[in-house]
Design an enzyme around this catalytic site. Structure first.
Site, PDB file in Angstrom:
ATOM      1  N   ASP A  13      94.810 -82.175  48.683  1.00  0.00           N
ATOM      2  CA  ASP A  13      93.654 -82.412  49.555  1.00  0.00           C
ATOM      3  C   ASP A  13      92.339 -81.944  48.944  1.00  0.00           C
ATOM      4  O   ASP A  13      91.428 -81.506  49.657  1.00  0.00           O
ATOM      5  CB  ASP A  13      93.871 -81.744  50.930  1.00  0.00           C
ATOM      6  CG  ASP A  13      95.165 -82.189  51.573  1.00  0.00           C
ATOM      7  OD1 ASP A  13      95.512 -83.370  51.419  1.00  0.00           O
ATOM      8  OD2 ASP A  13      95.835 -81.356  52.214  1.00  0.00           O
ATOM      9  N   LYS A  16      90.835 -86.189  46.182  1.00  0.00           N
ATOM     10  CA  LYS A  16      91.217 -87.190  45.166  1.00  0.00           C
ATOM     11  C   LYS A  16      90.837 -88.600  45.627  1.00  0.00           C
ATOM     12  O   LYS A  16      90.417 -89.427  44.832  1.00  0.00           O
ATOM     13  CB  LYS A  16      92.730 -87.111  44.890  1.00  0.00           C
ATOM     14  CG  LYS A  16      93.160 -85.768  44.307  1.00  0.00           C
ATOM     15  CD  LYS A  16      94.659 -85.684  44.106  1.00  0.00           C
ATOM     16  CE  LYS A  16      95.458 -85.619  45.383  1.00  0.00           C
ATOM     17  NZ  LYS A  16      95.230 -84.399  46.196  1.00  0.00           N
ATOM     18  N   GLY A  40      97.748 -88.114  51.765  1.00  0.00           N
ATOM     19  CA  GLY A  40      96.746 -88.699  52.648  1.00  0.00           C
ATOM     20  C   GLY A  40      95.430 -88.606  51.917  1.00  0.00           C
ATOM     21  O   GLY A  40      94.912 -87.513  51.727  1.00  0.00           O
ATOM     22  N   HIS A  41      94.923 -89.725  51.426  1.00  0.00           N
ATOM     23  CA  HIS A  41      93.687 -89.725  50.641  1.00  0.00           C
ATOM     24  C   HIS A  41      92.579 -90.383  51.461  1.00  0.00           C
ATOM     25  O   HIS A  41      92.716 -91.538  51.872  1.00  0.00           O
ATOM     26  CB  HIS A  41      93.898 -90.478  49.323  1.00  0.00           C
ATOM     27  CG  HIS A  41      94.852 -89.768  48.403  1.00  0.00           C
ATOM     28  ND1 HIS A  41      95.119 -90.194  47.130  1.00  0.00           N
ATOM     29  CD2 HIS A  41      95.588 -88.634  48.564  1.00  0.00           C
ATOM     30  CE1 HIS A  41      95.982 -89.355  46.557  1.00  0.00           C
ATOM     31  NE2 HIS A  41      96.283 -88.414  47.425  1.00  0.00           N
ATOM     32  N   GLN A 223      99.428 -85.363  45.698  1.00  0.00           N
ATOM     33  CA  GLN A 223      99.747 -83.938  45.774  1.00  0.00           C
ATOM     34  C   GLN A 223      98.849 -83.204  44.766  1.00  0.00           C
ATOM     35  O   GLN A 223      97.744 -83.620  44.551  1.00  0.00           O
ATOM     36  CB  GLN A 223     101.241 -83.644  45.518  1.00  0.00           C
ATOM     37  CG  GLN A 223     102.164 -84.091  46.635  1.00  0.00           C
ATOM     38  CD  GLN A 223     102.325 -85.582  46.739  1.00  0.00           C
ATOM     39  OE1 GLN A 223     102.789 -86.223  45.817  1.00  0.00           O
ATOM     40  NE2 GLN A 223     101.936 -86.147  47.852  1.00  0.00           N
TER      41      GLN A 223
HETATM   42  P1  GDP Z   1      92.970 -85.863  48.896  1.00  0.00           P
HETATM   43  O1  GDP Z   1      94.340 -85.790  49.452  1.00  0.00           O
HETATM   44  O2  GDP Z   1      92.810 -85.035  47.666  1.00  0.00           O
HETATM   45  O3  GDP Z   1      92.478 -87.268  48.716  1.00  0.00           O
HETATM   46  O4  GDP Z   1      92.014 -85.182  49.977  1.00  0.00           O
HETATM   47  P2  GDP Z   1      92.010 -85.480  51.557  1.00  0.00           P
HETATM   48  O5  GDP Z   1      91.354 -86.790  51.789  1.00  0.00           O
HETATM   49  O6  GDP Z   1      93.361 -85.264  52.151  1.00  0.00           O
HETATM   50  O7  GDP Z   1      91.136 -84.275  52.088  1.00  0.00           O
HETATM   51  C1  GDP Z   1      89.827 -84.067  51.670  1.00  0.00           C
HETATM   52  C2  GDP Z   1      88.918 -84.072  52.916  1.00  0.00           C
HETATM   53  O8  GDP Z   1      87.641 -83.569  52.570  1.00  0.00           O
HETATM   54  C3  GDP Z   1      88.669 -85.465  53.454  1.00  0.00           C
HETATM   55  O9  GDP Z   1      88.471 -85.386  54.845  1.00  0.00           O
HETATM   56  C4  GDP Z   1      87.376 -85.886  52.751  1.00  0.00           C
HETATM   57  O10 GDP Z   1      86.657 -86.862  53.492  1.00  0.00           O
HETATM   58  C5  GDP Z   1      86.645 -84.574  52.721  1.00  0.00           C
HETATM   59  N1  GDP Z   1      85.736 -84.366  51.585  1.00  0.00           N
HETATM   60  C6  GDP Z   1      85.879 -84.773  50.290  1.00  0.00           C
HETATM   61  N2  GDP Z   1      84.881 -84.280  49.534  1.00  0.00           N
HETATM   62  C7  GDP Z   1      84.113 -83.536  50.351  1.00  0.00           C
HETATM   63  C8  GDP Z   1      82.954 -82.731  50.139  1.00  0.00           C
HETATM   64  O11 GDP Z   1      82.437 -82.571  49.044  1.00  0.00           O
HETATM   65  N3  GDP Z   1      82.452 -82.076  51.238  1.00  0.00           N
HETATM   66  C9  GDP Z   1      82.986 -82.190  52.475  1.00  0.00           C
HETATM   67  N4  GDP Z   1      82.445 -81.509  53.479  1.00  0.00           N
HETATM   68  N5  GDP Z   1      84.085 -82.939  52.701  1.00  0.00           N
HETATM   69  C10 GDP Z   1      84.644 -83.596  51.654  1.00  0.00           C
HETATM   70  P1  IMO Z   2      97.649 -85.229  48.928  1.00  0.00           P
HETATM   71  O1  IMO Z   2      97.975 -86.325  47.958  1.00  0.00           O
HETATM   72  C1  IMO Z   2      98.690 -81.398  50.695  1.00  0.00           C
HETATM   73  C2  IMO Z   2     102.958 -80.385  50.831  1.00  0.00           C
HETATM   74  C3  IMO Z   2     103.588 -80.286  52.201  1.00  0.00           C
HETATM   75  C4  IMO Z   2     104.624 -79.202  51.945  1.00  0.00           C
HETATM   76  C5  IMO Z   2     105.092 -79.531  50.526  1.00  0.00           C
HETATM   77  C6  IMO Z   2     106.382 -80.350  50.468  1.00  0.00           C
HETATM   78  O2  IMO Z   2      97.048 -85.721  50.192  1.00  0.00           O
HETATM   79  O3  IMO Z   2      96.883 -84.145  48.282  1.00  0.00           O
HETATM   80  P2  IMO Z   2     106.875 -82.899  51.008  1.00  0.00           P
HETATM   81  O4  IMO Z   2     106.757 -83.675  52.298  1.00  0.00           O
HETATM   82  O5  IMO Z   2     106.090 -83.465  49.899  1.00  0.00           O
HETATM   83  O6  IMO Z   2     108.315 -82.641  50.617  1.00  0.00           O
HETATM   84  O7  IMO Z   2     106.281 -81.449  51.357  1.00  0.00           O
HETATM   85  O8  IMO Z   2     104.054 -80.268  49.928  1.00  0.00           O
HETATM   86  N1  IMO Z   2     102.262 -81.651  50.528  1.00  0.00           N
HETATM   87  C7  IMO Z   2     100.935 -81.800  50.522  1.00  0.00           C
HETATM   88  N2  IMO Z   2      99.950 -80.932  50.829  1.00  0.00           N
HETATM   89  N3  IMO Z   2      98.391 -82.636  50.257  1.00  0.00           N
HETATM   90  C8  IMO Z   2      99.359 -83.498  49.918  1.00  0.00           C
HETATM   91  O9  IMO Z   2      99.100 -84.698  49.351  1.00  0.00           O
HETATM   92  C9  IMO Z   2     100.700 -83.114  50.079  1.00  0.00           C
HETATM   93  N4  IMO Z   2     101.887 -83.720  49.862  1.00  0.00           N
HETATM   94  C10 IMO Z   2     102.833 -82.814  50.129  1.00  0.00           C
HETATM   95  O10 IMO Z   2     102.648 -79.895  53.167  1.00  0.00           O
HETATM   96  O11 IMO Z   2     104.002 -77.952  51.907  1.00  0.00           O
HETATM   97 MG    MG Z   3      95.291 -85.378  51.270  1.00  0.00          MG
END
Ligand code: GDP
Ligand code: IMO
Ligand code: MG
Length: 432
Positions: A13, A16, A40-41, A223
């Site tokens: 998270d 990416k 979840g991206h 991840q």
């Molecule tokens: P990913 O899994 O690495 O793609 O990240 P996620 O989308 O799960 O989580 C990142 C969260 O932070 C999302 O809600 C983005 O919209 C938000 N986000 C990304 N970059 C920034 C930033 O620079 N500042 C803030 N406040 N939010 C951001």
């Molecule tokens: P993105 O791509 C954050 C975590 C789960 C758990 C561990 C194992 O959005 O960054 P799993 O279901 O993969 O066997 O769970 O890994 N986990 C993540 N945490 N971002 C993710 O993906 C994750 N994918 C798995 O919360 O701790």
């Molecule tokens: Mg994510």
């Protein structure tokens, strides 16, 4: 033509999705190489929020070919839902393709994920319950069902029958739960197979042809490093090779094809699920503030993310394993208005001061921090590095000096354009 790899350097998270979308503008291909719909991206463009679980984050650009690669595990039920959701948001999904070699997540994988977690009780991992671990287990056990089996109903029938017979023994005899029905699942999945059949390709040849034809290729990690099956905080990890090493395994290319290794880290740390987190801020106003301001709730499971200070020992370890040559820092805006911001630079572990990331982190590891004075100003509208508050620049400079890496870009908001390009010449080199 250089190829770019984007990987998360912490526990996921990091942003990416946002950064992949940014680089996709100048890419011909965006390829996912591992993980499944545990990811979840998020992408935020004006008033639109897109959340992608399996489809590469290049999909917003209609000219980008998006491949769900050989190393990914695919739950067709969720993939189809994702395609339909994107169509409803007027996104063209005609360039989304699926590798024949990818493995299929079936309903019994989701159930076994949940039952094992229940069985583990206080030792559970805190998985997403998406069945990712059990799907990779079957792949390694050589009984998995690949996407290519969908193309052959007879083969699919045979493999599914064997698997459901086996899984029902585990479900009923070990977990004492209700057996699942072969007929129901077979009928349901045969329909899914028809729905996705046009998208199935031999991705390995497709990717190699793309390299041959000098296409711009971007690999999107899911991840992150500290959730990597081999080098993460095992056993509290996911089940694939999330690091840059996983790109070759998960897409069938040699290491020599890869050029730029772009690592993404938040300006602080978060983690969903259980497991060690040395810099975690537990039950504290500051931790709650970061969670609230950073909207730190799981994109996939909606669970509140655990929040903590930036851990430079962990980050240096991640940069080392991944061979990072370009660093991106996200969510720096979230730290505005904190009086003091801490960075962990050493650990005390079994009475010794150490500066490496231990292979196993025990609960009583102690972090040694440097305190930085915070800044009051909202920085989310800033586009030039020079315009950042003085204390903010000090924080950024310290990260660069500790890691001996130049920061390429700083993200200061979720929206596509909320970026400060810090290293303009490198950015142009990668982005052209
Ligand atoms: P990913 O899994 O690495 O793609 O990240 P996620 O989308 O799960 O989580 C990142 C969260 O932070 C999302 O809600 C983005 O919209 C938000 N986000 C990304 N970059 C920034 C930033 O620079 N500042 C803030 N406040 N939010 C951001
Ligand atoms: P993105 O791509 C954050 C975590 C789960 C758990 C561990 C194992 O959005 O960054 P799993 O279901 O993969 O066997 O769970 O890994 N986990 C993540 N945490 N971002 C993710 O993906 C994750 N994918 C798995 O919360 O701790
Ligand atoms: Mg994510």
């Amino acid at each position: 033509m250089p190829s770019n790899v984007i990987v998360g350097l912490q526990w996921g998270d990091e942003g990416k999705g946002k950064i992949t979308d940014l680089f996709s503008k100048n890419s011909d291909y965006v390829i996912r190489y591992q993980g499944g719909n545990n990811s979840g991206h998020s992408i935020h463009i004006k008033n639109n929020y897109f959340i992608l679980h399996l489809i590469p984050s290049g999909v917003i650009y209609p000219y980008v070919k998006c491949i769900i690669g050989p190393g990914v595990v695919i739950d067709p039920k969720y993939l189809i839902q994702e395609i339909k959701n994107l169509k409803l948001m007027d996104i063209n999904t005609s360039k989304v393709f699926i590798s024949k070699r990818a493995h299929i997540t079936m309903p019994y994988h989701r159930l076994l994920d949940q039952y094992q977690e229940e069985f583990l009780e206080d030792q559970s991992i805190g998985t997403t319950h998406r069945g990712i671990g059990p799907t990779y287990e079957d792949k390694i056990a050589r009984i998995g069902i690949q996407v290519l089996d969908f193309l052959n109903p007879k083969n699919f029938y045979k493999k599914l029958k064997f698997n459901i017979d086996l899984k029902n023994k585990i479900i009923t005899k070990i977990y004492k739960k209700t057996a699942i029905s072969f007929d129901t699942i077979y009928q349901e999945y045969i329909e899914y197979a028809k729905y996705i059949s046009d998208r199935i390709i031999d991705a390995v040849y497709d990717i190699h042809n793309a390299f041959k034809n000098k296409k711009k290729i971007l690999f999107e990690g899911a991840q992150a490093m500290l959730l990597d099956i081999n080098y993460g905080t095992y056993p509290y990890v996911s089940t694939s090779s999330a690091s840059t090493g996983g790109v070759c395994v998960g897409s069938g290319i040699p290491p020599s094809f890869l050029t730029n290794f772009i690592g993404i880290a938040k300006a602080y740390c978060t983690r969903v699920g259980y497991g060690p987190f040395p810099t975690e801020i537990v039950e504290n106003e500051v931790g709650n503030l970061i969670r609230k301001k950073g909207n730190e709730y799981g994109t996939t499971t909606k669970r509140p993310r655990r929040c903590g200070w930036l851990d430079l020992i962990a980050l240096k370890y991640s940069c080392m394993i991944n061979g990072i040559n370009y660093l991106i820092i996200t969510k720096l805006d979230v730290l505005s208005q904190l009086k003091i911001i801490k960075i962990c630079v050493k650990y005390r572990f079994y009475g010794k001061i150490i500066q490496y990331f231990p292979a196993k982190i025990e609960k009583d590891i102690e972090c040694i921090y440097i305190d930085f004075p915070g800044w009051e100003e909202d920085i989310s509208h800033i586009c030039e590095y020079e315009d950042l508050p003085k204390n903010c620049k000090k924080y950024v400079k310290f990260i660069e000096e500790y890691l001996k890496l130049k920061i390429l870009l700083i993200s200061v908001g979720s929206e596509r354009n909320q970026n400060i390009i810090k290293n303009k010449s490198s950015f142009l080199k990668i982005f052209s």
